[in-house]
Structures are given as C-alpha cells and as structure tokens.
Design a protein around this motif. Sequence first.
Motif, PDB file in Angstrom:
ATOM      1  N   MET A   1       6.914  82.908  45.075  1.00 45.01           N
ATOM      2  CA  MET A   1       7.150  83.677  46.978  1.00 45.01           C
ATOM      3  C   MET A   1       8.166  82.999  47.687  1.00 45.01           C
ATOM      4  SD  MET A   1       7.234  86.599  46.328  1.00 45.01           S
ATOM      5  CE  MET A   1       7.499  87.975  47.381  1.00 45.01           C
ATOM      6  N   SER A   2       7.472  82.228  48.384  1.00 48.18           N
ATOM      7  CA  SER A   2       8.079  80.249  48.919  1.00 48.18           C
ATOM      8  C   SER A   2       9.529  79.952  48.313  1.00 48.18           C
ATOM      9  CB  SER A   2       7.456  79.826  49.241  1.00 48.18           C
ATOM     10  OG  SER A   2       6.825  79.119  47.871  1.00 48.18           O
ATOM     11  N   ASP A   3       9.703  80.194  46.653  1.00 45.31           N
ATOM     12  CA  ASP A   3      10.638  80.037  46.131  1.00 45.31           C
ATOM     13  C   ASP A   3      11.792  80.923  46.174  1.00 45.31           C
ATOM     14  OD1 ASP A   3       8.744  77.371  45.327  1.00 45.31           O
ATOM     15  OD2 ASP A   3       8.874  78.530  43.193  1.00 45.31           O
ATOM     16  N   ILE A   4      10.644  81.811  45.979  1.00 45.64           N
ATOM     17  CA  ILE A   4      11.993  83.018  46.023  1.00 45.64           C
ATOM     18  C   ILE A   4      12.508  82.973  47.288  1.00 45.64           C
ATOM     19  CG2 ILE A   4      12.704  85.516  45.625  1.00 45.64           C
ATOM     20  CD1 ILE A   4      10.431  85.609  43.845  1.00 45.64           C
ATOM     21  N   LEU A   5      11.812  83.153  48.336  1.00 43.31           N
ATOM     22  CA  LEU A   5      12.443  83.427  49.869  1.00 43.31           C
ATOM     23  C   LEU A   5      13.156  82.240  50.046  1.00 43.31           C
ATOM     24  CD1 LEU A   5       9.198  84.707  52.006  1.00 43.31           C
ATOM     25  CD2 LEU A   5      11.981  85.533  51.656  1.00 43.31           C
ATOM     26  N   PHE A   6      12.719  80.501  49.590  1.00 43.24           N
ATOM     27  CA  PHE A   6      13.657  79.160  49.864  1.00 43.24           C
ATOM     28  C   PHE A   6      15.652  79.571  49.190  1.00 43.24           C
ATOM     29  CE2 PHE A   6      14.713  75.134  48.625  1.00 43.24           C
ATOM     30  CZ  PHE A   6      14.857  74.514  49.843  1.00 43.24           C
ATOM     31  N   LYS A   7      15.431  80.392  47.985  1.00 40.72           N
ATOM     32  CA  LYS A   7      16.874  81.005  47.045  1.00 40.72           C
ATOM     33  C   LYS A   7      17.350  81.494  48.186  1.00 40.72           C
ATOM     34  CE  LYS A   7      15.169  79.036  42.637  1.00 40.72           C
ATOM     35  NZ  LYS A   7      13.990  79.918  41.735  1.00 40.72           N
ATOM     36  N   ARG A   8      16.927  81.982  48.859  1.00 41.44           N
ATOM     37  CA  ARG A   8      17.261  83.218  49.351  1.00 41.44           C
ATOM     38  C   ARG A   8      18.174  82.880  50.443  1.00 41.44           C
ATOM     39  NH1 ARG A   8      15.104  88.906  50.707  1.00 41.44           N
ATOM     40  NH2 ARG A   8      17.423  89.760  50.622  1.00 41.44           N
ATOM     41  N   ILE A   9      17.148  82.374  51.626  1.00 45.56           N
ATOM     42  CA  ILE A   9      17.767  81.325  52.657  1.00 45.56           C
ATOM     43  C   ILE A   9      19.082  80.406  51.804  1.00 45.56           C
ATOM     44  CG2 ILE A   9      16.698  79.311  53.872  1.00 45.56           C
ATOM     45  CD1 ILE A   9      14.270  80.795  54.127  1.00 45.56           C
TER      46      ILE A   9
ATOM     47  N   PHE B   1       7.984  76.763  55.727  1.00 41.01           N
ATOM     48  CA  PHE B   1       7.615  75.331  56.037  1.00 41.01           C
ATOM     49  C   PHE B   1       7.175  74.604  55.518  1.00 41.01           C
ATOM     50  CE2 PHE B   1       7.560  72.295  59.358  1.00 41.01           C
ATOM     51  CZ  PHE B   1       8.363  71.579  59.279  1.00 41.01           C
ATOM     52  N   GLU B   2       5.304  74.826  56.493  1.00 41.28           N
ATOM     53  CA  GLU B   2       4.427  74.367  55.038  1.00 41.28           C
ATOM     54  C   GLU B   2       5.034  74.267  53.504  1.00 41.28           C
ATOM     55  OE1 GLU B   2       0.834  76.174  56.333  1.00 41.28           O
ATOM     56  OE2 GLU B   2       1.906  75.732  58.206  1.00 41.28           O
ATOM     57  N   GLN B   3       5.098  74.750  53.046  1.00 39.53           N
ATOM     58  CA  GLN B   3       4.673  74.832  51.739  1.00 39.53           C
ATOM     59  C   GLN B   3       6.474  73.639  51.406  1.00 39.53           C
ATOM     60  OE1 GLN B   3       3.438  76.429  48.856  1.00 39.53           O
ATOM     61  NE2 GLN B   3       1.705  78.018  50.447  1.00 39.53           N
ATOM     62  N   LEU B   4       7.068  73.374  52.062  1.00 35.88           N
ATOM     63  CA  LEU B   4       7.898  72.833  51.451  1.00 35.88           C
ATOM     64  C   LEU B   4       7.973  71.609  51.109  1.00 35.88           C
ATOM     65  CD1 LEU B   4      11.136  73.554  54.708  1.00 35.88           C
ATOM     66  CD2 LEU B   4      10.938  74.770  52.295  1.00 35.88           C
ATOM     67  N   ASN B   5       8.371  70.926  49.608  1.00 33.85           N
ATOM     68  CA  ASN B   5       8.294  69.711  49.496  1.00 33.85           C
ATOM     69  C   ASN B   5       9.547  69.185  50.150  1.00 33.85           C
ATOM     70  OD1 ASN B   5      10.112  69.812  47.599  1.00 33.85           O
ATOM     71  ND2 ASN B   5       9.078  70.587  45.313  1.00 33.85           N
ATOM     72  N   ASP B   6       9.331  67.506  49.734  1.00 37.13           N
ATOM     73  CA  ASP B   6      10.110  66.419  50.107  1.00 37.13           C
ATOM     74  C   ASP B   6      11.677  67.107  49.435  1.00 37.13           C
ATOM     75  OD1 ASP B   6       8.390  65.473  51.706  1.00 37.13           O
ATOM     76  OD2 ASP B   6       7.991  63.621  50.548  1.00 37.13           O
ATOM     77  N   ASN B   7      11.654  67.294  48.047  1.00 39.29           N
ATOM     78  CA  ASN B   7      12.689  67.901  47.784  1.00 39.29           C
ATOM     79  C   ASN B   7      13.424  69.232  48.341  1.00 39.29           C
ATOM     80  OD1 ASN B   7      14.857  67.930  45.840  1.00 39.29           O
ATOM     81  ND2 ASN B   7      14.015  69.417  44.754  1.00 39.29           N
ATOM     82  N   LYS B   8      13.036  70.199  49.270  1.00 38.95           N
ATOM     83  CA  LYS B   8      13.362  71.059  49.510  1.00 38.95           C
ATOM     84  C   LYS B   8      13.790  70.953  50.453  1.00 38.95           C
ATOM     85  CE  LYS B   8      11.341  74.784  46.252  1.00 38.95           C
ATOM     86  NZ  LYS B   8      10.545  75.868  46.945  1.00 38.95           N
ATOM     87  N   ARG B   9      12.791  69.918  51.026  1.00 38.04           N
ATOM     88  CA  ARG B   9      13.568  69.933  52.734  1.00 38.04           C
ATOM     89  C   ARG B   9      15.129  69.086  52.674  1.00 38.04           C
ATOM     90  NH1 ARG B   9       8.214  69.184  56.375  1.00 38.04           N
ATOM     91  NH2 ARG B   9       6.914  70.068  55.272  1.00 38.04           N
TER      92      ARG B   9
END
Length: 136
Positions: free
Chosen positions: A25-33, A102-110
């Motif tokens: 779910m966090s991956d899906i929301l991250f992609k949408r953002i 935000f807590e789910q973000l790894n360094d690459n996503k940040r």
Amino acid sequence: MTKVTRRKEGEKFKYFHLREYKNKMSDILFKRIMRLLADGEFDIVITTKTRGEAGYIDYETDSIYLNPKLFPIEETIIHEALHILKPNLSEEDIVELSSLLFEQLNDNKRDRLISYIKAFSTKWVGVKRSDIYATH
C-alpha cells in the motif's frame, strides 16, 4: 493479523502478512504521489514565507507551498499530496497516513522524492536548491 488464501491447486497456503500489505500500500501511494508531482498540474513553491506552516495548498493558483525550515520537506510534500489525492480524509487521518508513509521510505525513495521536488519546483524564496536534501 494474517489473511490466509488457498491456491488454485488447493494443496498449499499462501500467507499475506500485514507488514507485506502495508509495504504494498505504501508503494502504491508513493507511486501516486510521484505521478502527481510529475504531471505538473500543481506548481511546487519552496519558500520560508508560509505564515508558520510547514506546507499548504493554494487551490486558486494550483500551488503547493513547502517550508523546509519547519519540517522534513519529504514528509510535508507527502502530506500535501495526500490532501490532493484523498480529499475526503480528515486532517487527523492525513497526518497519520503521511507519518506512516514517511516512516516507510527507504533511502532510495527519499532521494527520488527530493529529486522530484528539486526538478519540479517552479519558485524558490529564501531557500536555495543546495539547501534541500533528503533526511536519512
């Protein structure tokens, strides 16, 4: 809490753990953002002049204002993007969801998020691009 589903052959079980579900779910929301930021519908303004707010959206000008001096800019952009993507959620729910993402973000996503903010920001007031970096 675990959800169990049977495979078609009926012999093996496949387990989906809550953590895996949250990650998906966090991956899906991250992609949408990321798509929201890239589509250019909203201008991104990085400024220290936000009347004491870490960020806000001006729907009249389709602008997202971010103040990196008050809060981690990655979490603020996630928060503001969630307001756009999920307009029916309460402020309390948006705060909780943005904190979890935000807590789910790894360094690459940040790093990717910071790159998008730098690439798609249309105005800088009181802040230089070099002042913006990922919080690791």
